[in-house]
Motif scaffolding. Structure first.
Motif, PDB file in Angstrom:
ATOM      1  N   GLY A   1     -27.270  19.502 -31.984  1.00 48.74           N
ATOM      2  CA  GLY A   1     -28.562  19.354 -31.325  1.00 48.74           C
ATOM      3  C   GLY A   1     -28.844  20.467 -30.348  1.00 48.74           C
ATOM      4  N   ASP A   2     -27.831  20.892 -29.619  1.00 50.04           N
ATOM      5  CA  ASP A   2     -27.962  22.013 -28.689  1.00 50.04           C
ATOM      6  C   ASP A   2     -28.482  23.250 -29.426  1.00 50.04           C
ATOM      7  OD1 ASP A   2     -27.520  24.193 -26.982  1.00 50.04           O
ATOM      8  OD2 ASP A   2     -25.452  23.666 -26.515  1.00 50.04           O
ATOM      9  N   HIS A   3     -27.858  23.566 -30.547  1.00 43.89           N
ATOM     10  CA  HIS A   3     -28.265  24.780 -31.258  1.00 43.89           C
ATOM     11  C   HIS A   3     -29.678  24.653 -31.824  1.00 43.89           C
ATOM     12  CE1 HIS A   3     -28.001  28.514 -33.344  1.00 43.89           C
ATOM     13  NE2 HIS A   3     -28.238  27.935 -34.504  1.00 43.89           N
ATOM     14  N   ILE A   4     -30.042  23.488 -32.310  1.00 44.16           N
ATOM     15  CA  ILE A   4     -31.378  23.315 -32.881  1.00 44.16           C
ATOM     16  C   ILE A   4     -32.448  23.450 -31.795  1.00 44.16           C
ATOM     17  CG2 ILE A   4     -32.908  21.630 -33.988  1.00 44.16           C
ATOM     18  CD1 ILE A   4     -30.306  20.688 -35.512  1.00 44.16           C
ATOM     19  N   VAL A   5     -32.222  22.848 -30.622  1.00 35.30           N
ATOM     20  CA  VAL A   5     -33.161  23.012 -29.508  1.00 35.30           C
ATOM     21  C   VAL A   5     -33.273  24.487 -29.111  1.00 35.30           C
ATOM     22  CG1 VAL A   5     -33.513  22.553 -27.044  1.00 35.30           C
ATOM     23  CG2 VAL A   5     -32.910  20.690 -28.573  1.00 35.30           C
ATOM     24  N   THR A   6     -32.138  25.150 -28.984  1.00 37.74           N
ATOM     25  CA  THR A   6     -32.135  26.550 -28.543  1.00 37.74           C
ATOM     26  C   THR A   6     -32.833  27.451 -29.557  1.00 37.74           C
ATOM     27  OG1 THR A   6     -30.066  26.158 -27.344  1.00 37.74           O
ATOM     28  CG2 THR A   6     -30.642  28.445 -27.819  1.00 37.74           C
ATOM     29  N   ALA A   7     -32.555  27.246 -30.851  1.00 37.42           N
ATOM     30  CA  ALA A   7     -33.192  28.065 -31.886  1.00 37.42           C
ATOM     31  C   ALA A   7     -34.688  27.802 -31.968  1.00 37.42           C
ATOM     32  CB  ALA A   7     -32.539  27.784 -33.243  1.00 37.42           C
ATOM     33  N   ALA A   8     -35.117  26.607 -31.532  1.00 39.67           N
ATOM     34  CA  ALA A   8     -36.544  26.278 -31.545  1.00 39.67           C
ATOM     35  C   ALA A   8     -37.268  26.773 -30.303  1.00 39.67           C
ATOM     36  CB  ALA A   8     -36.730  24.765 -31.674  1.00 39.67           C
ATOM     37  N   GLY A   9     -36.560  27.443 -29.393  1.00 35.97           N
ATOM     38  CA  GLY A   9     -37.197  28.040 -28.226  1.00 35.97           C
ATOM     39  C   GLY A   9     -36.936  27.323 -26.923  1.00 35.97           C
ATOM     40  N   GLY A  10     -36.178  26.212 -26.951  1.00 36.29           N
ATOM     41  CA  GLY A  10     -35.845  25.491 -25.731  1.00 36.29           C
ATOM     42  C   GLY A  10     -34.498  25.932 -25.186  1.00 36.29           C
ATOM     43  N   CYS A  11     -33.913  25.090 -24.355  1.00 33.40           N
ATOM     44  CA  CYS A  11     -32.601  25.397 -23.806  1.00 33.40           C
ATOM     45  C   CYS A  11     -31.864  24.109 -23.477  1.00 33.40           C
ATOM     46  CB  CYS A  11     -32.706  26.282 -22.561  1.00 33.40           C
ATOM     47  SG  CYS A  11     -33.619  25.558 -21.183  1.00 33.40           S
ATOM     48  N   VAL A  12     -30.545  24.185 -23.468  1.00 37.07           N
ATOM     49  CA  VAL A  12     -29.690  23.081 -23.051  1.00 37.07           C
ATOM     50  C   VAL A  12     -28.766  23.634 -21.986  1.00 37.07           C
ATOM     51  CG1 VAL A  12     -28.025  21.336 -23.768  1.00 37.07           C
ATOM     52  CG2 VAL A  12     -29.850  22.034 -25.340  1.00 37.07           C
TER      53      VAL A  12
ATOM     54  N   SER B   1     -28.608   8.251 -30.437  1.00 36.85           N
ATOM     55  CA  SER B   1     -27.881   9.372 -31.018  1.00 36.85           C
ATOM     56  C   SER B   1     -28.412  10.735 -30.563  1.00 36.85           C
ATOM     57  CB  SER B   1     -27.880   9.300 -32.550  1.00 36.85           C
ATOM     58  OG  SER B   1     -29.110   9.726 -33.109  1.00 36.85           O
ATOM     59  N   ALA B   2     -27.916  11.780 -31.214  1.00 36.47           N
ATOM     60  CA  ALA B   2     -28.338  13.151 -30.926  1.00 36.47           C
ATOM     61  C   ALA B   2     -29.729  13.452 -31.466  1.00 36.47           C
ATOM     62  CB  ALA B   2     -27.332  14.141 -31.503  1.00 36.47           C
ATOM     63  N   LEU B   3     -30.353  12.475 -32.102  1.00 34.54           N
ATOM     64  CA  LEU B   3     -31.745  12.608 -32.516  1.00 34.54           C
ATOM     65  C   LEU B   3     -32.626  13.098 -31.376  1.00 34.54           C
ATOM     66  CD1 LEU B   3     -34.214  11.916 -34.398  1.00 34.54           C
ATOM     67  CD2 LEU B   3     -34.034   9.588 -33.499  1.00 34.54           C
ATOM     68  N   LYS B   4     -32.279  12.751 -30.142  1.00 33.69           N
ATOM     69  CA  LYS B   4     -33.102  13.121 -28.990  1.00 33.69           C
ATOM     70  C   LYS B   4     -33.262  14.636 -28.876  1.00 33.69           C
ATOM     71  CE  LYS B   4     -30.459  10.441 -26.355  1.00 33.69           C
ATOM     72  NZ  LYS B   4     -29.840   9.503 -27.337  1.00 33.69           N
ATOM     73  N   PHE B   5     -32.204  15.385 -29.174  1.00 30.54           N
ATOM     74  CA  PHE B   5     -32.323  16.849 -29.151  1.00 30.54           C
ATOM     75  C   PHE B   5     -33.425  17.314 -30.094  1.00 30.54           C
ATOM     76  CE2 PHE B   5     -27.811  16.409 -27.871  1.00 30.54           C
ATOM     77  CZ  PHE B   5     -27.751  17.285 -26.800  1.00 30.54           C
ATOM     78  N   CYS B   6     -33.448  16.739 -31.280  1.00 32.52           N
ATOM     79  CA  CYS B   6     -34.385  17.214 -32.298  1.00 32.52           C
ATOM     80  C   CYS B   6     -35.822  16.848 -31.968  1.00 32.52           C
ATOM     81  CB  CYS B   6     -33.969  16.669 -33.660  1.00 32.52           C
ATOM     82  SG  CYS B   6     -32.373  17.307 -34.196  1.00 32.52           S
ATOM     83  N   LEU B   7     -36.035  15.733 -31.276  1.00 25.82           N
ATOM     84  CA  LEU B   7     -37.384  15.385 -30.848  1.00 25.82           C
ATOM     85  C   LEU B   7     -37.887  16.362 -29.795  1.00 25.82           C
ATOM     86  CD1 LEU B   7     -37.104  11.493 -30.705  1.00 25.82           C
ATOM     87  CD2 LEU B   7     -37.943  12.936 -32.574  1.00 25.82           C
ATOM     88  N   VAL B   8     -36.982  16.889 -28.983  1.00 27.26           N
ATOM     89  CA  VAL B   8     -37.361  17.967 -28.063  1.00 27.26           C
ATOM     90  C   VAL B   8     -37.660  19.240 -28.846  1.00 27.26           C
ATOM     91  CG1 VAL B   8     -36.536  19.457 -26.191  1.00 27.26           C
ATOM     92  CG2 VAL B   8     -36.081  16.996 -26.112  1.00 27.26           C
ATOM     93  N   ALA B   9     -36.835  19.533 -29.846  1.00 30.76           N
ATOM     94  CA  ALA B   9     -37.007  20.767 -30.622  1.00 30.76           C
ATOM     95  C   ALA B   9     -38.319  20.797 -31.384  1.00 30.76           C
ATOM     96  CB  ALA B   9     -35.841  20.932 -31.603  1.00 30.76           C
TER      97      ALA B   9
ATOM     98  N   ASN C   1     -23.996  14.967 -37.423  1.00 31.81           N
ATOM     99  CA  ASN C   1     -24.066  16.225 -36.680  1.00 31.81           C
ATOM    100  C   ASN C   1     -22.982  17.186 -37.166  1.00 31.81           C
ATOM    101  OD1 ASN C   1     -25.747  14.546 -35.135  1.00 31.81           O
ATOM    102  ND2 ASN C   1     -24.262  14.349 -33.483  1.00 31.81           N
ATOM    103  N   ILE C   2     -23.373  18.390 -37.566  1.00 31.49           N
ATOM    104  CA  ILE C   2     -22.416  19.413 -37.987  1.00 31.49           C
ATOM    105  C   ILE C   2     -22.844  20.745 -37.370  1.00 31.49           C
ATOM    106  CG2 ILE C   2     -21.253  20.547 -39.919  1.00 31.49           C
ATOM    107  CD1 ILE C   2     -22.258  18.310 -41.736  1.00 31.49           C
ATOM    108  N   ALA C   3     -21.922  21.413 -36.688  1.00 29.31           N
ATOM    109  CA  ALA C   3     -22.242  22.705 -36.072  1.00 29.31           C
ATOM    110  C   ALA C   3     -21.107  23.688 -36.306  1.00 29.31           C
ATOM    111  CB  ALA C   3     -22.482  22.544 -34.575  1.00 29.31           C
TER     112      ALA C   3
END
Length: 302
Positions: free
Chosen positions: A234-245, A205-213, A120-122
């Motif tokens: 993961g937060d940013h990837i979900v948010t950029a894909a239209g979801g929210c954290v 792991s943070a893989l869960k964020f990406c499965l939501v995204a 994970n890198i942000a």
């Protein structure tokens, strides 16, 4: 190391990064995350040396080697931007612009031989991520986002051709909920009980964020302690894909909370933001004492 070259982006330039810059940085971070994944794959399913931290969570030789590679690559590509990383520089104060790094998220699962660990890198600007990458080398997948969220296969240790990703609307038949194999608690169960959950899937792991995204799942709730380097990418990837954290206040997560040793509050990752009024996370206040009350060791993985 990554072929990205050096950028002039600094820790406190004043001007916000443009969308084009953010997308370019996300691509660079994806390359770095995949390169770190090559290091992890070499150690996976081997007798990787490891120790237990004071909180009982493991740190392995794979974590250390992957973090060393990431820090060198970030210093080459973004020499003016400081880094907060789990293993070797988790006690560094944030800047107006800084990186959050977890070189191996899901170390317990990694040591157990399961494939769903991640890198994970942000990049944080102000108190929110603006570019990120998350690689799952055991699954051959990498996700990255600046303004746009994308997924690519990992090919020979590098990101392949990317494709846009997007969350999905909440299915009428019920939600797919993601949970950790190793971290369950009554508060998470109570939150999910108020929702129309059709099925549950465990993932590490943070893989869960990406499965939501990507629309492969709809919700991921975590009420136990996590660290900012666990969640920022993961937060940013979900948010950029239209979801929210969201946190218990109903607001997005914020980053750079050095006084709280970079600990997070409980959170929920949602594919469909329309579900947010139905979420009731426990609001316990700060999970730990302020830094002034004494040092706190890094916490467990999500």
């Amino acid at each position: 190391m990554t072929g990205a070259g050096t950028t002039s982006v600094g820790a406190g330039d004043g001007a916000a990064l443009s969308g084009t810059e953010r997308d370019r940085i996300a691509g660079v971070l994806a390359g770095i995350a995949c390169a770190a994944g090559v290091v992890l794959v070499r150690h996976h399913r081997s007798d990787c040396p490891h120790v237990l931290k004071t909180d009982g969570s493991p740190s392995s030789q794979a974590d250390i080697e992957a973090e060393r590679l990431i820090l060198a690559a970030l210093a080459e590509a973004f020499p003016a931007i400081p880094v907060v990383a789990e293993e070797t520089c988790h006690d560094v104060p944030p800047a107006d612009r800084f990186f959050l790094v977890d070189p191996l998220d899901g170390t317990r699962d990694f040591l157990a031989g399961t494939p769903d660990y991640s890198v994970n890198i942000a990049l944080i600007e102000g108190n929110r991520p603006v570019a990120a990458a998350l690689a799952a080398p055991g699954l051959g997948r990498v996700w990255f986002a600046g303004v746009r969220a994308c997924e690519a296969p990992i090919e020979a240790g590098r990101p392949g051709a990317g494709r846009p990703i997007q969350v999905r609307p909440a299915p009428e038949a019920g939600l797919v909920a993601l949970g950790s194999r190793r971290h369950g608690d009554p508060e998470t169960e109570a939150c999910l009980a108020a929702l129309p959950i059709a099925s549950r899937t465990s993932a590490g792991s943070a893989l869960k964020f990406c499965l939501v995204a990507t629309g492969e799942a709809d919700i991921y709730v975590r009420c136990g302690p996590t660290m900012e380097w666990d969640t920022a990418a993961g937060d940013h990837i979900v948010t950029a894909a239209g979801g929210c954290v969201l946190t218990p206040t109903g607001r997005p997560m914020i980053y750079g909370r050095y006084a709280l040793s970079y600990r997070n509050d409980p959170f929920v990752a949602l594919g469909d933001p329309a579900l947010s009024p139905r979420i009731a996370l426990p609001d316990r206040g700060p999970l730990i004492r302020p830094r002034e009350a004494g040092p706190v060791s890094p916490g467990p993985h999500p």
